[in-house]
Design an enzyme around this catalytic site. Structure first.
Site, PDB file in Angstrom:
ATOM      1  N   ASP A 171      -1.189  -7.608 -11.992  1.00 24.25           N
ATOM      2  CA  ASP A 171      -0.917  -6.424 -11.170  1.00 24.25           C
ATOM      3  C   ASP A 171      -0.741  -5.189 -12.047  1.00 24.25           C
ATOM      4  OD1 ASP A 171      -0.514  -4.980  -8.898  1.00 24.25           O
ATOM      5  OD2 ASP A 171       1.389  -5.892  -8.334  1.00 24.25           O
ATOM      6  N   HIS A 374       8.523  -8.424  -4.032  1.00 24.99           N
ATOM      7  CA  HIS A 374       7.579  -7.814  -4.984  1.00 24.99           C
ATOM      8  C   HIS A 374       7.664  -6.304  -4.776  1.00 24.99           C
ATOM      9  CE1 HIS A 374       3.386  -7.953  -6.922  1.00 24.99           C
ATOM     10  NE2 HIS A 374       3.415  -6.731  -6.405  1.00 24.99           N
ATOM     11  N   CYS A 407      -0.758   2.045  -8.414  1.00 24.82           N
ATOM     12  CA  CYS A 407      -1.468   1.625  -7.204  1.00 24.82           C
ATOM     13  C   CYS A 407      -2.558   2.650  -6.934  1.00 24.82           C
ATOM     14  CB  CYS A 407      -0.509   1.531  -6.017  1.00 24.82           C
ATOM     15  SG  CYS A 407      -1.361   1.136  -4.482  1.00 24.82           S
TER      16      CYS A 407
END
Ligand SMILES: CC(C)(COP(=O)([O-])OP(=O)([O-])OC[C@H]1O[C@@H](n2cnc3c(N)ncnc32)[C@H](O)[C@@H]1OP(=O)([O-])[O-])[C@@H](O)C(=O)NCCC(=O)NCCSC(=O)C[C@@](C)(O)CC(=O)[O-]
Length: 473
Positions: A171, A374, A407
């Site tokens: 991630d 998360h 992100c």
């Protein structure tokens, strides 16, 4: 700040007492290297002695002095903290440093001062060491009963062991625009495993060509960073002492993962329709059908499957996501055989208020022990969100070394909460993780150096300053 003032005051006293020495010892011990947990609280008698020798420390601040908020004439209190209830009876307040009132019948410097300032000889006490709350400079008299009550009341839901799922290599790095060499990724995974992390998400078998329908970054983004998934997996699949799951968005990804040696996979759905479309090019329902097929294939090979739900609090397009929607997707993933469901606040907009509501809805359909949290740290809410999740019975936390990540769907969104910060907090809570913080930090330094920027972990930055200062002495 309060600690420093108190320490200076103690130092300046002409005849430092044993109490001062005890406090000095406490202060010295309270270096940055170890978190101050409840186990580090000094014996209550020490605090009691400090209080007697440090009248100033017991005094209210500024215009509260004398007849103000703390030293009052009568039984009511003008501050927002209620002063009337006894601690034992009190249930409605969310903070452990609440004051309570006690009649004082015997002397000492502290009480004489109280006596001269208050007709009723009332004094306020914090039931917890006030160094956790620098703004509150009133008395810090504690007693064992008080501390025990606090630990029981506020920490009783917290698990003794928390499993940390490290997601940095996947991630975290997937959001790096500059391609990180495979050898660096592999070395990072090795270091993370050797720090004691039980699960390190290694990579992702997604389409490297996929251009996410980004909302804020234009269409210059793709998942090329993960094009070496097979090489990474082949290099690390024999590492021992940790599980190394990989993301698989479809059967094609699953087959490639297994061929590369993956022994555990993760599928990733979303609670937001828009995010699902942008991220994996299908609706939520279509993704569930797709993941059904992946789960079926995985079960045939006895490969454990983790499930993710993204946007569990908010979506950059849809805004707030109803908890019932999150619960629905989580339940479906659980029903199709995911052994654990990780609830992702993908853009980091959650606060404990929204997280509690979301968890309540999900926990009604999936057992807490099958859930993970998360959090991305965009608004600095990750640690409080994790704490509240632990209090609700969650015992698996995802995090990313050095706070790697971002992100592509939301401008300014941060990486996951830094693993170092999570470990530091859990150490302070006396919760076991089996993670060696120095080794973890060295893994964080390794990747931060490679990326050419400072670690996103506050703990790592603070501790590296301590070391740097120490080296100058
Ligand atoms: C799902 C797809 C593949 C659909 O993408 P698509 O374009 O609809 O797929 P397709 O089946 O039409 O295939 C298009 C091309 O991709 C290839 N392809 C197809 N599948 C694969 C595969 N597995 N591996 C390698 N290649 C693949 C396929 O072979 C074909 O190649 P072509 O014939 O044109 O040469 C795409 O949208 C995709 O890969 N999305 C992944 C996006 C991604 O990685 N997002 C980040 C995940 S992080 C996340 O979701 C949140 C999380 C988990 O971190 C939690 C949180 O923070 O909240």
């Amino acid at each position: 700040m309060f600690l420093q003032k108190l320490y200076t005051r103690l130092n300046n006293m002409e005849n430092p007492s044993k109490a001062c020495n005890s406090f000095r010892l406490l202060f010295t011990m309270s270096s940055l290297e170890e978190p101050l947990g409840f186990d580090k609280l000094p014996s209550m008698s020490t605090i009691d002695r400090i209080q007697r020798f440090s009248a100033g420390a017991c005094r209210p601040r500024g215009d509260d002095m004398g007849l103000g908020n703390c030293w009052i004439d009568g039984r009511s209190c003008s501050t927002s903290n209620s002063c009337d209830e006894d601690y034992e009876e009190y249930t409605g307040e969310a903070f452990p440093w609440r004051r309570h009132v006690k009649d004082v019948s015997e002397g000492g410097t502290f009480n004489r001062r109280a006596s001269s300032l208050s007709k009723n000889r009332m004094k306020f006490e914090y039931v917890c060491d006030s160094r956790y709350l620098p703004d509150h400079q009133c008395s810090c008299k504690c007693n064992d009963r008080g501390i025990h009550g606090i630990t029981n009341k506020f920490l009783k839901g917290i698990p003794k062991f928390v499993k940390i799922v490290e997601v940095g290599p996947r991630d975290g790095l997937q959001n790096e625009k500059n391609i990180v060499p495979t050898s660096i990724k592999v070395e990072l995974i090795r270091r993370l495993v050797s720090s004691g992390l039980p699960v390190v998400e290694a990579t992702s078998f997604v389409s490297p060509k996929w251009v996410p329908q980004t909302y804020s970054m234009g269409n210059d983004y793709c998942w090329m960073q993960l094009a070496d998934a097979t090489d990474v997996m082949k290099a690390v699949c024999d590492l021992e002492n940790a599980r190394l799951p990989v993301l698989t968005p479809n059967i094609k990804g699953f087959e490639a993962a297994v061929a590369a040696g993956a022994k555990e996979i993760a599928v990733f759905a979303s609670a937001s329709e828009c995010f699902s479309k942008s991220n994996i090019n299908c609706s939520i329902e279509e993704s569930l059908v797709r993941y059904h097929a992946v789960c079926h294939a995985a079960k045939e090979l006895s490969v454990p499957i983790r499930g993710y739900v993204s946007c569990v609090v908010g979506c950059p397009v849809e805004g707030a996501i109803p908890p019932s929607k999150v619960a629905y997707v989580a339940k479906e993933l659980y029903r199709m055989g995911c052994f654990e469901i990780s609830l992702g606040d993908t853009i980091g907009v959650g606060t404990p208020g929204t997280v509690v509501a979301m968890l309540e809805a999900v926990m009604a359909v999936v057992p807490a022990e099958k859930l993970a949290v998360h959090f991305h740290d965009t608004y600095g809410q990750s640690l409080p969100n994790i704490l509240v999740s632990l209090q609700m019975g969650i015992s698996t936390v995802d995090s990313s070394v050095a706070g790697l990540g971002g992100c592509p769907y939301a401008k300014g969104a941060s990486g996951n909460v830094a693993t170092e910060d999570v470990v530091y907090m859990l150490n302070g809570l006396g919760v076991k993780t089996n993670v060696d913080l120095p080794k973890l930090m060295s893994a964080g330094d390794f990747i931060s150096e490679h990326l050419g920027r400072q670690s996103g972990s506050k703990t790592a930055v603070a501790l590296s300053r301590v070391t740097a200062d120490a080296s100058k002495i």
